[in-house]
Write a protein that holds these residues in place. Structure first.
Motif, short mmCIF file in Angstrom:
data_model
loop_
_atom_site.label_atom_id
_atom_site.label_comp_id
_atom_site.label_asym_id
_atom_site.label_seq_id
_atom_site.Cartn_x
_atom_site.Cartn_y
_atom_site.Cartn_z
N CYS A 173 121.48 -1.90 67.46
CA CYS A 173 120.04 -1.78 67.69
C CYS A 173 119.63 -2.04 69.14
CB CYS A 173 119.29 -2.71 66.74
SG CYS A 173 119.43 -2.21 65.02
N GLN A 174 120.21 -3.05 69.77
CA GLN A 174 119.85 -3.36 71.16
C GLN A 174 120.25 -2.20 72.08
OE1 GLN A 174 117.89 -5.85 72.24
NE2 GLN A 174 117.98 -4.84 74.22
N GLU A 175 121.45 -1.66 71.88
CA GLU A 175 121.89 -0.52 72.69
C GLU A 175 120.99 0.69 72.48
OE1 GLU A 175 123.85 -2.39 70.77
OE2 GLU A 175 125.78 -2.76 71.75
N ALA A 176 120.51 0.85 71.24
CA ALA A 176 119.62 1.97 70.92
C ALA A 176 118.30 1.84 71.68
CB ALA A 176 119.36 2.02 69.42
N LEU A 177 117.81 0.62 71.81
CA LEU A 177 116.58 0.40 72.56
C LEU A 177 116.78 0.71 74.04
CD1 LEU A 177 113.63 -0.44 72.62
CD2 LEU A 177 114.39 -2.83 72.76
N VAL A 178 117.92 0.32 74.58
CA VAL A 178 118.22 0.60 75.99
C VAL A 178 118.26 2.12 76.22
CG1 VAL A 178 119.99 0.41 77.79
CG2 VAL A 178 119.41 -1.58 76.38
N ALA A 179 118.92 2.84 75.32
CA ALA A 179 119.00 4.31 75.44
C ALA A 179 117.61 4.93 75.32
CB ALA A 179 119.95 4.88 74.39
N ALA A 180 116.80 4.41 74.40
CA ALA A 180 115.45 4.95 74.20
C ALA A 180 114.58 4.71 75.43
CB ALA A 180 114.81 4.32 72.96
N GLU A 181 114.69 3.53 76.02
CA GLU A 181 113.92 3.23 77.24
C GLU A 181 114.34 4.15 78.39
OE1 GLU A 181 111.35 1.32 77.53
OE2 GLU A 181 111.46 -0.07 75.85
N GLU A 182 115.64 4.35 78.52
CA GLU A 182 116.15 5.25 79.56
C GLU A 182 115.66 6.68 79.31
OE1 GLU A 182 120.40 6.90 81.36
OE2 GLU A 182 120.43 5.29 79.87
N CYS A 183 115.67 7.08 78.06
CA CYS A 183 115.20 8.40 77.68
C CYS A 183 113.73 8.59 78.08
CB CYS A 183 115.38 8.58 76.16
SG CYS A 183 114.81 10.15 75.51
N LEU A 184 112.90 7.60 77.79
CA LEU A 184 111.48 7.69 78.12
C LEU A 184 111.26 7.73 79.62
CD1 LEU A 184 108.56 7.83 77.27
CD2 LEU A 184 108.57 5.32 77.08
N ARG A 185 111.95 6.87 80.35
CA ARG A 185 111.81 6.87 81.82
C ARG A 185 112.14 8.24 82.40
NH1 ARG A 185 114.07 1.87 81.40
NH2 ARG A 185 116.15 2.64 81.90
N LEU A 186 113.24 8.80 81.94
CA LEU A 186 113.67 10.10 82.44
C LEU A 186 112.70 11.20 82.03
CD1 LEU A 186 115.81 11.71 83.94
CD2 LEU A 186 117.11 11.84 81.81
N ALA A 187 112.25 11.18 80.78
CA ALA A 187 111.31 12.21 80.32
C ALA A 187 110.01 12.17 81.10
CB ALA A 187 111.04 12.03 78.82
N GLU A 188 109.52 10.98 81.39
CA GLU A 188 108.29 10.86 82.18
C GLU A 188 108.50 11.34 83.60
OE1 GLU A 188 107.34 6.74 81.50
OE2 GLU A 188 105.99 7.25 79.83
N THR A 189 109.69 11.12 84.15
CA THR A 189 110.01 11.59 85.50
C THR A 189 110.03 13.11 85.55
OG1 THR A 189 111.31 9.61 85.93
CG2 THR A 189 111.73 11.51 87.36
N ILE A 190 110.58 13.73 84.52
CA ILE A 190 110.66 15.20 84.47
C ILE A 190 109.26 15.80 84.39
CG2 ILE A 190 111.41 17.16 83.05
CD1 ILE A 190 113.88 15.47 82.32
N GLY A 191 108.37 15.15 83.63
CA GLY A 191 106.99 15.61 83.57
C GLY A 191 106.72 16.71 82.56
N VAL A 192 107.56 16.87 81.56
CA VAL A 192 107.33 17.85 80.50
C VAL A 192 106.76 17.08 79.31
CG1 VAL A 192 108.40 19.53 78.95
CG2 VAL A 192 109.18 19.34 81.33
N PRO A 193 105.49 17.35 78.95
CA PRO A 193 104.85 16.57 77.89
C PRO A 193 105.63 16.54 76.56
CG PRO A 193 103.22 17.86 79.04
CD PRO A 193 104.56 18.30 79.55
N ALA A 194 106.22 17.64 76.16
CA ALA A 194 106.96 17.67 74.89
C ALA A 194 108.14 16.71 74.92
CB ALA A 194 107.43 19.09 74.58
N LEU A 195 108.85 16.65 76.05
CA LEU A 195 109.97 15.72 76.17
C LEU A 195 109.49 14.27 76.16
CD1 LEU A 195 112.26 17.40 78.88
CD2 LEU A 195 112.65 17.26 76.42
N ALA A 196 108.38 14.03 76.86
CA ALA A 196 107.84 12.67 76.89
C ALA A 196 107.38 12.24 75.50
CB ALA A 196 106.69 12.58 77.90
#
Length: 176
Positions: free
Chosen positions: A132-155
């Protein structure tokens, strides 16, 4: 059909057939091209994906054995690893899926559009593997990257992934 010659593009036929709701037929066309001397990595990946979508994970696995994947690099390797991970998820073998997705994540480090969905699948697989903790780390990284890309569907997808991981880590429900 210039000059009375008819050209048949088997790859296009396979792709159209597969996307029109007949992935088994698309896989058969792709395998026919392979058997007729056109054995390429791209065709093996396409056949594996179509076999998997048609409900034949055993044949899909045979098309993407570890020897084939080990010879790949770049986006093709990432795609092949993701397909193999999908097969493991389908079989509820989340520990193996995590390993494959971690490899794919490392290979896709410089390919943001591939990395966001990989991180989503990684977080999902880690949750189901009890990490579970690793899953949260991956999810946080996923969100940071998606927001950086700037595609609303990915975010949006990344936000859902993070909300799910936060919930499973006992951090409550994301009311927003």
């Amino acid at each position: 059909h210039p000059g009375g010659v008819f050209a048949f593009d088997g790859d296009a036929a396979s792709e159209v057939t597969g996307t029109q709701g007949a992935p088994a037929a698309g896989a058969e066309l792709t395998e026919l091209a392979i058997k007729l001397g056109g054995d390429t990595v791209e065709r093996r990946i396409r056949a594996a994906e179509q076999h998997f979508r048609s409900g034949n994970p055993i044949r899909a696995e045979a098309m993407l054995d570890h020897h084939t994947v080990d010879r790949l690099s770049g986006p093709l390797r990432v795609m092949a690893l993701a397909i193999r991970a999908g097969m493991r998820i389908y079989a509820s073998n989340f520990h193996d899926a995590v390993g494959l997705l971690e490899q794919a994540r490392d290979d896709a480090a410089d390919i943001p559009f591939m990395l966001v969905p990989l991180l989503q699948y990684l977080s999902y697989s880690q949750l189901n593997a009890g990490k579970c903790q690793e899953a949260l780390v991956a999810a946080e990284e996923c969100l940071r990257l998606a927001e950086t890309i700037g595609v609303p569907a990915l975010a949006s997808q990344a936000l859902a992934t993070r909300a799910n991981a936060r919930f499973f880590n006992g951090l409550g429900v994301d009311e927003a």
